[in-house]
Design an enzyme around this catalytic site. Structure first.
Site, PDB file in Angstrom:
ATOM      1  N   ASP A 106     -12.687  -2.289  -1.812  1.00  0.00           N
ATOM      2  CA  ASP A 106     -12.582  -3.436  -2.711  1.00  0.00           C
ATOM      3  C   ASP A 106     -13.962  -3.623  -3.330  1.00  0.00           C
ATOM      4  O   ASP A 106     -14.875  -2.839  -3.089  1.00  0.00           O
ATOM      5  CB  ASP A 106     -12.113  -4.690  -1.974  1.00  0.00           C
ATOM      6  CG  ASP A 106     -12.969  -5.036  -0.761  1.00  0.00           C
ATOM      7  OD1 ASP A 106     -14.089  -4.505  -0.650  1.00  0.00           O
ATOM      8  OD2 ASP A 106     -12.507  -5.831   0.081  1.00  0.00           O
ATOM      9  N   TYR A 336      -5.225  -2.812   5.584  1.00  0.00           N
ATOM     10  CA  TYR A 336      -6.332  -3.686   5.157  1.00  0.00           C
ATOM     11  C   TYR A 336      -5.822  -5.077   4.796  1.00  0.00           C
ATOM     12  O   TYR A 336      -4.818  -5.224   4.097  1.00  0.00           O
ATOM     13  CB  TYR A 336      -7.049  -3.061   3.962  1.00  0.00           C
ATOM     14  CG  TYR A 336      -8.343  -3.721   3.617  1.00  0.00           C
ATOM     15  CD1 TYR A 336      -9.338  -3.873   4.564  1.00  0.00           C
ATOM     16  CD2 TYR A 336      -8.586  -4.208   2.332  1.00  0.00           C
ATOM     17  CE1 TYR A 336     -10.545  -4.482   4.258  1.00  0.00           C
ATOM     18  CE2 TYR A 336      -9.792  -4.809   2.006  1.00  0.00           C
ATOM     19  CZ  TYR A 336     -10.761  -4.951   2.977  1.00  0.00           C
ATOM     20  OH  TYR A 336     -11.949  -5.560   2.669  1.00  0.00           O
ATOM     21  N   ARG A 338      -7.377  -7.684   3.207  1.00  0.00           N
ATOM     22  CA  ARG A 338      -7.809  -8.392   2.002  1.00  0.00           C
ATOM     23  C   ARG A 338      -7.183  -7.697   0.809  1.00  0.00           C
ATOM     24  O   ARG A 338      -7.710  -6.718   0.292  1.00  0.00           O
ATOM     25  CB  ARG A 338      -9.335  -8.402   1.896  1.00  0.00           C
ATOM     26  CG  ARG A 338      -9.994  -9.294   2.931  1.00  0.00           C
ATOM     27  CD  ARG A 338     -11.493  -9.427   2.721  1.00  0.00           C
ATOM     28  NE  ARG A 338     -12.069 -10.313   3.721  1.00  0.00           N
ATOM     29  CZ  ARG A 338     -12.521  -9.925   4.902  1.00  0.00           C
ATOM     30  NH1 ARG A 338     -12.456  -8.639   5.230  1.00  0.00           N
ATOM     31  NH2 ARG A 338     -13.028 -10.790   5.759  1.00  0.00           N
ATOM     32  N   HIS A 383      -4.695  -1.347  -2.980  1.00  0.00           N
ATOM     33  CA  HIS A 383      -4.263  -1.656  -1.617  1.00  0.00           C
ATOM     34  C   HIS A 383      -2.755  -1.831  -1.556  1.00  0.00           C
ATOM     35  O   HIS A 383      -2.095  -2.165  -2.533  1.00  0.00           O
ATOM     36  CB  HIS A 383      -4.908  -2.957  -1.129  1.00  0.00           C
ATOM     37  CG  HIS A 383      -6.393  -2.886  -1.059  1.00  0.00           C
ATOM     38  ND1 HIS A 383      -7.061  -1.913  -0.357  1.00  0.00           N
ATOM     39  CD2 HIS A 383      -7.343  -3.666  -1.603  1.00  0.00           C
ATOM     40  CE1 HIS A 383      -8.360  -2.109  -0.479  1.00  0.00           C
ATOM     41  NE2 HIS A 383      -8.561  -3.163  -1.229  1.00  0.00           N
TER      42      HIS A 383
END
Length: 955
Positions: A106, A336, A338, A383
């Site tokens: 990110d 993940y 986030r 993601h």
């Protein structure tokens, strides 16, 4: 496995991730040719204070850490606590043939990878290694298929960081000068605080309205149709209309209690009269409306929906949720955490569908896989959604997880599986019942029901609701089988009174939802934003509700009046769009920052034309914070309560006053800091003012005639004597009034003159020991105790200060002295075994507040932590942080004392001893001077760093 042929045989590869836990997990999936080490977060950042800025920078650059005159060039420094880690990474790099930067995929992770590359300056091949889950296959695939560093993501993150630095470092000093020292402002934290304050304003302005209606219990009339199997024989229905006019409900009133629609408002008398008039009436079914019911599964979790559901179902705060999720991710249990995305990979879809068939049967599996469109604008689609990791999902029972980790994993697992199940289907029905009152009025009652014929995904997962009274999706309401025209009997008709309620305060879950819907900030930062406004004292919790402090009212008031654009919701959302455009390469960072900081065009004079305090602020941030003359500090911190009473936010907290200071009729009283602003009524304010300054006159001391008063001070209630006028208060002849704190069992309302005199008589001489050493009983900061010379012993109760005898005191001193302050208090909470030490971890109440301990390491709870809400994972994390810091270093001052205290050897001559003493004295003096100077510099630097750090960013 290596992507390059040069190191395919025998080469050493260094993989750098953020956290030690992640490093440990990944190391297990890679062979001996890989060294996996953690950067432990950011290794480099903007300076936290002027003391960290290199000497070559001066002026504004030194203050801001950003050179605004030279294209906003940031000044990066290696964090002091990371220098040893950087050295370790450089040492490992020298023995490596390839470098893999494996930070999160990110903006933040990309920036960390870039900083690592800039600081380490590797001369070997560098690869950007990315993955969304920590499993063996994912890690090996990531090593085999690296990519280049994404400079656009780095630029976007750097722009955010610079923007937040400029905002915080320019606006926060305004708060220091005009409201209170050590406050902070932030691009998102200020807007989040404003939302909470505005909701409280609505509650303060709210005026309740009363309305009544009727509830009837109906059943089939004699000879009516039989009930269907499983259906109830009676059902409740609520009065909906009288003579065709709809009866008013809560939604029909505005915030000040006025009807906002053309409806019939029943009061108590008219409702009871109508109920009596319907007592003997006949009723029949006027209409039956049936519709098919269908509910589709909820999308898999993204960051914000996970935070909301964990709050509703598990009682986790946003920060706790992310901490537990981080552990699950680092240990390979989930992807993940986030992410703004709701998409699932083909592997995940296959795993979920397989588990649906296995656990619920093929009948619950839709023919085609379900896909979910992203709802978040500018979502980072790289993601997946948050889901169990791997190509086969482990059920919670198949994992070794316990406690909060297991509960959160189970939530994620259920949600993911449910997202690939069939819809829930059923029927909804609305029945209207008519009856004629004895006075001829037509009364219509209404009842609604819902039956679910196929539960589908609801078998696996039901979403929670922010409103505790809301009906969940799997709740059925069955009604009897009735047809239009069927006769019914009213078994009971009751009149019910209601009152409208003020808008509910935000919870962490609902505030996260509101921020996301308004597109303010990034969802991945919401947990830290909530933590910040709680830590800063802008917001506190009552249960799960977020309550703004009076301090936050003053801060928001100033920002709205003089920096309106900066806390405007639409402006903040548009700013987020601009930052995303920079991330996509559609806009340039430097021109955008120039426009924000200096204003339109060249920025000269535009702010003056716009005016300071007009809510527009086209002139740029710099000019806004330069001229503060228009800001009246007293005005922005003052709020009318009513009846001439003003609430003011002062340097030491909120207080109320009536009249002008030093005027004859002036009254003032402190306001409890944990009082919710909507609870400060005129009546309560009058109660506080009824005891001027919190002083209670208890009477005169018989011997001196001095008045004894009780007061409520900053550190609690106490009693003191009033000295005669003219008594010197300063200088060598100064006289201090006798003062004593109240016992815990006492209060200002009940303390008497006799109590006060006893308290001020302390310390009390209990007696002397066999050697004639005096023993006294004293009340100290940490409770009652005995003192004999330098030997102190704790007492069990405050009453013992006046009752303990010399024999009892001697008996206490006869016992071996226990190390510590008193008998150990029982733990406040047990958290389980620490994964590092393997010892049981508990929460205890200590001298400086609650702390977690495993018996070896102690870690104080942060301001955002509470004993009630702290999770096992949070406790383990605090201990891990404390261990990482290591034992406290001894100060140079102590070392000097130790050196000076050494005795010269006896066999040295007097002259030698004298010479040595002179040298020692000179050395000690020199060392002491250096130590003193260093200490002063360190103190100054620490103060600057603390002040600066308080404004560092939106987080």
């Amino acid at each position: 496995m290596s992507p390059t042929s040069e190191t395919a045989h025998g080469g050493r590869r260094l993989v750098i991730v953020e956290s030690p836990a992640k490093a440990k997990t990944i190391k297990g999936y890679l062979g001996p040719d890989y060294t996996v080490e953690a950067s432990v977060g950011h290794i480099r950042d903007l300076p936290s204070g002027a003391a960290e800025v290199p000497e070559k920078y001066t002026g504004e650059v030194r203050r801001l850490g950003v050179d605004v005159e030279n294209d906003f060039q940031p000044i990066y420094v290696v964090n002091a606590d990371k220098k040893s880690q950087v050295k370790k990474l450089k040492d490992l790099l020298r023995d490596s043939d390839e470098l893999f930067l494996a930070t999160d995929e990110d903006r933040e992770g990309e920036a960390i990878a870039w900083h690592l590359q800039e600081v380490l300056k590797p001369k070997i091949p560098v690869h950007r290694m990315v993955f969304h889950e920590i499993t063996k296959d994912a890690i090996r695939a990531a090593v085999a298929s690296p990519r280049e560093l994404n400079k656009k993501l780095v630029d976007a993150q750097e722009t955010r960081r610079i923007l937040d630095r400029l905002y915080g470092y320019e606006v926060s000093p305004v708060l220091w000068k005009k409201v209170m020292p050590r406050l902070s402002a932030g691009r998102v934290q200020s807007v989040a605080t404003r939302l909470v304050v505005e909701r409280e304003r609505e509650r303060i302005a709210f005026r309740s309205a009363e309305y009544w209606d009727l509830t009837g219990t109906f059943g089939p009339a004699a000879g009516g149709p039989a009930d269907g199997a499983g259906d109830p024989s009676t059902f409740a229905a609520r009065l909906s209309a009288v003579d065709g006019k709809r009866v008013a409900q809560g939604r029909d009133f505005d915030s000040v209690g006025r009807l906002k629609s053309d409806t019939l408002q029943l009061d108590e008398a008219s409702a009871r009269a109508l109920a009596a008039a319907l007592a003997d009436s006949s009723f029949s079914v006027r209409s039956v409306e049936s519709k098919p019911y269908r509910r589709s599964p909820y999308a898999p979790f993204r960051t914000t929906t996970l935070q909301q559901e964990a709050s509703r179902k598990l009682g986790f705060g946003a920060k706790s949720t992310m901490q537990v999720a981080q552990k699950l991710y680092e240990n390979g249990y989930i992807t993940y955490m986030r992410t703004d995305s709701t998409t699932l990979s083909d592997t995940a879809v296959s795993a979920a569908r397989a588990q649906v068939t296995q656990l619920y049967g093929a009948n619950y599996l839709p023919e085609k896989p379900r896909t979910y469109a992203g709802k978040v604008k500018n979502a980072q689609e790289a993601h997946e959604a948050i889901r169990p990791s791997g190509d086969r999902f482990r059920t919670p029972a198949e994992t070794p997880l316990t406690g909060d980790q297991r509960r959160l994993y189970e939530l994620i697992w259920k949600r993911t599986v449910a997202s690939q199940m069939k819809d829930a289907v059923g029927n909804s029905v609305t029945v209207k019942i008519a009856g004629t009152a004895s006075d001829g009025r037509d009364a219509e009652f209404s009842a609604s029901g819902k039956t679910i014929t196929f539960h589908g995904f609801l078998k696996a997962y039901v979403e929670g609701a922010d409103d505790p009274n809301a009906e969940l999706d799997d709740r059925e309401r069955r009604l009897p089988q009735v047809e239009q025209g069927d006769a019914l009997t009213a078994q009971e008709i009751t009149a019910d009174g209601h009152s409208t309620k003020p808008p509910a305060r935000y919870t962490e879950a609902s505030l996260v939802k509101e921020l996301e819907e308004r597109e303010i900030g990034r969802p991945s930062t919401y947990a830290s934003i909530l933590g910040t406004i709680l830590d800063r004292g802008y917001v506190f919790k009552k249960g799960t509700a977020l309550v703004p402090s009076f301090l936050s009212f003053a801060v928001v008031n100033l920002l709205e009046k003089h920096f309106g654009r900066l806390v405007d919701y639409d402006f903040t959302a548009r700013m987020e769009d601009d930052l995303d455009r920079i991330a996509r390469g559609e806009a340039q960072s430097v021109p955008w920052l120039k426009h924000f900081y200096f204003g339109e065009g060249d920025g000269a004079g535009v702010a003056a034309e716009a005016g300071n305090g007009d809510g527009d602020h086209l002139g740029g941030l710099k000019e806004l914070v330069t001229d503060l003359g228009a800001i009246d500090a007293r005005e922005v911190s003052s709020f009318p309560v009513g009846d001439g009473i003003m609430l003011r936010v002062g340097r030491y907290g909120p207080y109320i006053e009536r009249g002008e200071k030093d005027a004859e009729n002036h009254q003032r009283a402190d306001v409890p800091e944990d009082l919710a602003p909507d609870e400060l009524s005129v009546e309560y304010a009058e109660e506080l003012l009824a005891k001027p300054s919190g002083d209670f006159e208890l009477g005169a001391e018989p011997e001196t005639g001095r008045q004894i008063i009780a007061k409520d001070g900053r550190y609690g209630p106490y009693v003191t004597e009033v000295l005669p006028e003219g008594t010197p208060k300063t200088g060598k002849n100064a006289v201090k009034p006798r003062t004593a704190s109240l016992f815990k069992s006492m209060s200002l309302d009940t303390v008497t003159l006799a109590d006060a005199l006893k308290l001020m008589s302390l310390p009390r001489v209990v007696g002397v020991d066999a050697d004639g050493v005096e023993i006294t009983a004293q009340n100290g900061r940490y409770g009652p105790y005995l003192k004999k010379g330098t030997d102190s012993r704790s007492l069990q109760t405050e009453d013992q200060l006046f009752t303990i005898t010399v024999d009892e005191a001697l008996a206490i001193y006869a016992q071996p002295k226990q190390r510590g302050r008193a008998a150990a208090k029982p733990p406040l909470k047990e958290l389980g075994e620490d994964p590092v030490s393997g010892k049981p971890v508990v929460v205890k109440d200590g001298r400086f507040g609650a702390y977690v301990t495993d018996g070896e390491t102690n870690a104080t709870l942060r301001a955002s932590d509470s004993v009630e809400e702290i999770t096992a994972e949070r406790g383990f994390e605090l201990l891990e942080e404390k261990r990482a810091k290591g034992p406290a270093k001894k100060t140079a001052k102590k070392a000097v004392k130790k050196t000076a205290a050494k005795k010269a050897p006896a066999k040295k001559t007097a002259a030698a001893t004298k010479t040595a003493a002179k040298k020692t004295s000179a050395a000690a003096k020199k060392t002491s001077t250096k130590t003193s100077t260093a200490a002063k510099k360190a103190t100054t630097a620490a103060k600057k760093a603390t002040s600066s750090a308080s404004t560092s960013s939106e987080d």
